[in-house]
Motif scaffolding. Structure first.
Motif, PDB file in Angstrom:
ATOM      1  N   GLU A 104       0.830  -1.206   0.000  1.00  0.00           N
ATOM      2  CA  GLU A 104       0.000   0.000   0.000  1.00  0.00           C
ATOM      3  C   GLU A 104       0.862   1.253   0.000  1.00  0.00           C
ATOM      4  OE1 GLU A 104      -3.403   0.395   2.466  1.00  0.00           O
ATOM      5  OE2 GLU A 104      -3.693  -1.781   2.679  1.00  0.00           O
ATOM      6  N   LYS A 150       2.438   1.759  -3.478  1.00  0.00           N
ATOM      7  CA  LYS A 150       1.525   2.351  -4.452  1.00  0.00           C
ATOM      8  C   LYS A 150       1.367   3.846  -4.230  1.00  0.00           C
ATOM      9  CE  LYS A 150      -1.193  -1.906  -4.970  1.00  0.00           C
ATOM     10  NZ  LYS A 150      -2.513  -2.556  -4.708  1.00  0.00           N
ATOM     11  N   GLU A 151       1.286   4.263  -2.988  1.00  0.00           N
ATOM     12  CA  GLU A 151       1.123   5.686  -2.692  1.00  0.00           C
ATOM     13  C   GLU A 151       2.357   6.474  -3.088  1.00  0.00           C
ATOM     14  OE1 GLU A 151      -1.178   8.877  -1.596  1.00  0.00           O
ATOM     15  OE2 GLU A 151      -1.743   6.756  -1.738  1.00  0.00           O
ATOM     16  N   ALA A 208       4.391   5.711  -5.457  1.00  0.00           N
ATOM     17  CA  ALA A 208       4.454   5.753  -6.920  1.00  0.00           C
ATOM     18  C   ALA A 208       3.665   6.932  -7.472  1.00  0.00           C
ATOM     19  CB  ALA A 208       3.930   4.441  -7.496  1.00  0.00           C
ATOM     20  N   ILE A 209       2.582   7.328  -6.800  1.00  0.00           N
ATOM     21  CA  ILE A 209       1.803   8.495  -7.228  1.00  0.00           C
ATOM     22  C   ILE A 209       2.656   9.747  -7.198  1.00  0.00           C
ATOM     23  CG2 ILE A 209      -0.191   9.941  -6.634  1.00  0.00           C
ATOM     24  CD1 ILE A 209      -1.544   7.433  -5.536  1.00  0.00           C
ATOM     25  N   HIS A 210       3.624   9.776  -6.257  1.00  0.00           N
ATOM     26  CA  HIS A 210       4.508  10.933  -6.099  1.00  0.00           C
ATOM     27  C   HIS A 210       5.845  10.724  -6.812  1.00  0.00           C
ATOM     28  CE1 HIS A 210       1.733  12.605  -3.110  1.00  0.00           C
ATOM     29  NE2 HIS A 210       1.667  11.375  -2.589  1.00  0.00           N
ATOM     30  N   ASP A 211       5.874   9.755  -7.737  1.00  0.00           N
ATOM     31  CA  ASP A 211       7.069   9.473  -8.545  1.00  0.00           C
ATOM     32  C   ASP A 211       8.260   9.002  -7.716  1.00  0.00           C
ATOM     33  OD1 ASP A 211       5.759  10.158 -10.919  1.00  0.00           O
ATOM     34  OD2 ASP A 211       6.205  12.294 -10.620  1.00  0.00           O
ATOM     35  N   LYS A 249      10.156   5.570  -6.403  1.00  0.00           N
ATOM     36  CA  LYS A 249      10.216   4.144  -6.692  1.00  0.00           C
ATOM     37  C   LYS A 249      10.628   3.365  -5.448  1.00  0.00           C
ATOM     38  CE  LYS A 249      12.401   0.642  -9.621  1.00  0.00           C
ATOM     39  NZ  LYS A 249      13.420   0.375 -10.670  1.00  0.00           N
TER      40      LYS A 249
END
Length: 662
Positions: free
Chosen positions: A553, A556-557, A559-562, A564
């Protein structure tokens, strides 16, 4: 390591167990088929290795000692071998007794009188049987059994304890290379390292056991002349005492090894006290102070002295043999010391491993060695020289013959040699068993019995193939590859400590234990968790079903903010890693780890160990576990650590050093 590698064999790690056993059995069978030829081969090999690699042994030994001293007295000395809240498992007297008994208790009994007398009668750089020869004899004995020996043991023990208890890696020699090769320690390279460690331990231990039975034989012959000094008697002694060692190794660390080790120390101190009182007490104290000063004053020149201009066999027969023997035995003693050192700081470890045993050793040689030289020089007991030259093993008993209560002292000594034999064999079996099982804490009894039996067979075989000379050769040969491994291990430890030093300056507060439950969690739930002692399967299920989804989780969050983030499933846990270019990665790991538990549980049962879901970051365990937390609580803890990480990296000046530990 995968489960497929363990299959039928229980805890055995097949890629390590099989090669180690096959090589050992081939050597045993080859030696038994032609002992005379094997003896000649051993003799030639000894000469070649001594002449070709003598410089390397001496230089490596110096590096080991300097490195561990520098680490111990640097700011890294405050780092604890385990979580920051950990306390030592054993009291200092029990800890010292165990490491000393495993280290070289047998060697002191064998060489305590023999070596000073032999150097006095045949000194390498002085006129025989003179005052100058006596001074040199004691300086050599101090040099051979002083700081260098314990620097070798200490380095191996420190490396293993640090990576096992601070970073959750297996308690195995392969873990020392983790900063250099990463996860490849679980592959062929790691297997090869552990195979070399097992072989070095087996042959180093065989040397020690061979020395002990020759001295036991000499003592029995001294007490009862009808018992001859022969290989048959010695092999019989190995068989009988190996049976006792098997009983101790089955009993385990606390019931077997610890109690026998404490008994060893009590008897050794008792013997020292008796000889001190009946011997030239004032002379012993004077000699102890003077010899210690001479040792410290000449330690550098002796460390690098290879007799390059005299081309004598002396250096190979003495200094190189003793140092190589120690290196060969380093995986055993080092791993054993590591097993009993969880919770101590690096500085406590270094001080305890270097200063205390060395001081005890110097006192031993002052009491036994200087008293022997005093009897020869001041009381004309020249007969002792001839007896020692004829048979090194009989030295201590011929020495007693010149003192009051000789029979009583000899009986105590024979018993002490036997108990030292047993503690060396059983602690060695525990260590080899751990190496062959990939660092497992608990293994089937049959495995420990197998290794204890094999050690006795090796010692017996080498005695048949040439006695002390064959034992000496195998120690020096086994030490060569492992000296290289130890140098790499020192480099790996240095790289890991550099990372921890940078992080520790900023994260002192962050390294304190974090709550395993949120403030909203019921106090009954938190209290109940204190009395849970789950098995491995429950912890692994918790990591798979709760911890890993929580990490996913957060991944994934991010990744929204670029950002890795990588999640890697480990053999015993899971790792969350956030990559930053030219910066130190964020590293959050949850591992299923095995721990000792209180003696008595709420239901009255007694268990040896239980399992926890421990949290690890770059600078080691944080001192708390997650088992029992909800997914949201794990996420909250992960984000807490992530915040602290950003504070650390952003506050650090310049670029942090890159490191492969992950």
């Amino acid at each position: 390591m995968t489960n497929s590698q363990r299959t039928i064999t229980g805890a055995v790690l097949l890629p390590v167990f099989v090669p180690a056993v096959v090589i050992t059995l081939l050597l045993i069978l080859g030696t038994l088929s032609n002992p005379e030829l094997a003896g000649e081969v051993f003799k030639s090999a000894l000469a070649w290795v001594t002449e070709t690699f003598g410089w390397f042994y001496m230089l490596a030994t110096a590096v080991f000692l300097v490195f561990i001293i520098c680490v111990g007295f640097s700011s890294w000395g405050n780092i604890r071998l385990g979580p920051d809240h950990a306390e030592p498992q054993y009291s200092f007297p029990a800890w010292f007794a165990m490491l000393f008994s495993a280290g070289y208790g047998i060697a002191l009994l064998f060489f305590g009188v023999a070596e000073p007398v032999l150097h006095f009668s045949q000194p390498p750089n002085a006129t025989a049987e003179t005052v100058q020869a006596a001074r040199e004899a004691m300086q050599i004995a101090y040099f051979h059994w002083g700081l260098h020996i314990w620097g070798i043991y200490g380095l191996m023990g420190l490396v293993l304890a640090y990576f096992a208890f601070r970073h959750g890696l297996p308690l195995s020699v392969r873990s020392a290379l983790y900063p250099l090769i990463g996860d490849r320690i679980y592959g062929p390279i790691g297997h090869t390292v552990d195979v070399f460690a097992i072989l070095g331990t087996l042959f180093g231990l065989a040397t020690t056991l061979g020395l002990s039975v020759t001295q036991i034989n000499a003592g029995l012959h001294y007490l009862w002349e009808d018992i001859p000094i022969s290989t048959t008697v010695q092999i019989t002694a190995i068989a009988l005492i190996t049976v006792a060692a098997i009983g101790s190794v089955v009993a385990g660390m606390d019931k077997g090894v610890k109690n026998l080790s404490i008994l060893n120390m009590v008897l050794a101190v008792f013997l020292m006290g008796i000889v001190f009182l009946v011997g030239p007490s004032i002379h012993i104290l004077d000699a102890f102070v003077q010899n210690t000063g001479a040792y410290l004053g000449n330690i550098v020149s002796r460390t690098f002295n290879l007799q390059a201009y005299t081309q004598s066999d002396w250096i190979g027969n003495w200094t190189l043999f003793i140092f190589a023997w120690t290196i060969a035995w380093a995986p055993f003693v080092g791993l054993f010391i590591a097993k009993i050192s969880r919770g101590r700081t690096i500085r406590q470890f270094v001080f305890g491993v270097l200063v205390v045993p060395t001081t005890f050793t110097f006192l031993w040689f002052a009491i036994f060695g200087d008293t022997a030289l005093y009897l020869i020089m001041e009381q004309g007991k020249q007969v002792l020289i001839g007896e020692v030259q004829a048979d090194h093993a009989v030295a201590l008993f011929e020495f007693y013959d010149l003192l009051p209560w000789s029979t009583f002292l000899s009986v105590i000594t024979v018993f002490l040699i036997i108990t030292f034999f047993v503690t060396s064999s059983d602690s060695g079996s525990l260590v080899v068993d751990s190496l062959a099982s990939g660092g497992a804490h608990e293994t089937p009894i049959w495995q420990r019995v197998f290794w204890a039996s094999l050690e006795g067979v090796i010692a017996s075989t080498l005695l048949l193939a040439g006695g002390l000379s064959a034992l000496q050769t195998m120690s020096i040969l086994a030490a060569l590859p492992f000296a290289i491994i130890m140098l790499l291990a020192a480099l790996g430890l240095w790289r890991a400590l550099v990372i921890e030093g940078h992080r520790g300056a900023t994260l002192v507060a962050a390294a304190a234990p974090v709550r395993a439950f949120s403030n909203e969690t019921s106090w009954r739930k938190r209290l109940s968790a204190l009395f849970k002692f789950p098995e491995q399967a429950k912890i692994e299920h918790f990591i798979k079903e709760v911890v890993t989804p929580a990490m996913e989780e957060v991944q994934k969050e991010l990744a929204i903010h670029d950002w890795k983030a990588n999640i890697t499933a480990e053999d015993n846990g899971v790792t969350f890693q956030l990559e930053r270019d030219e910066k130190l990665d964020f590293f959050y790991q949850v591992l299923a780890t095995e721990h000792q538990v209180p003696d008595v549980h709420t239901d009255g049962t007694t268990l040896a160990t239980h399992w926890q879901a421990d949290v690890y970051i770059r600078n080691g365990a944080l001192g708390y576990e997650l088992y029992g937390c909800s997914r949201d609580e794990v996420i909250r803890d992960l984000i807490d650590q992530l915040e602290q990480y950003f504070n650390f990296v952003d506050a650090a000046p310049g670029h942090l050093p890159w490191n492969t530990v992950s």
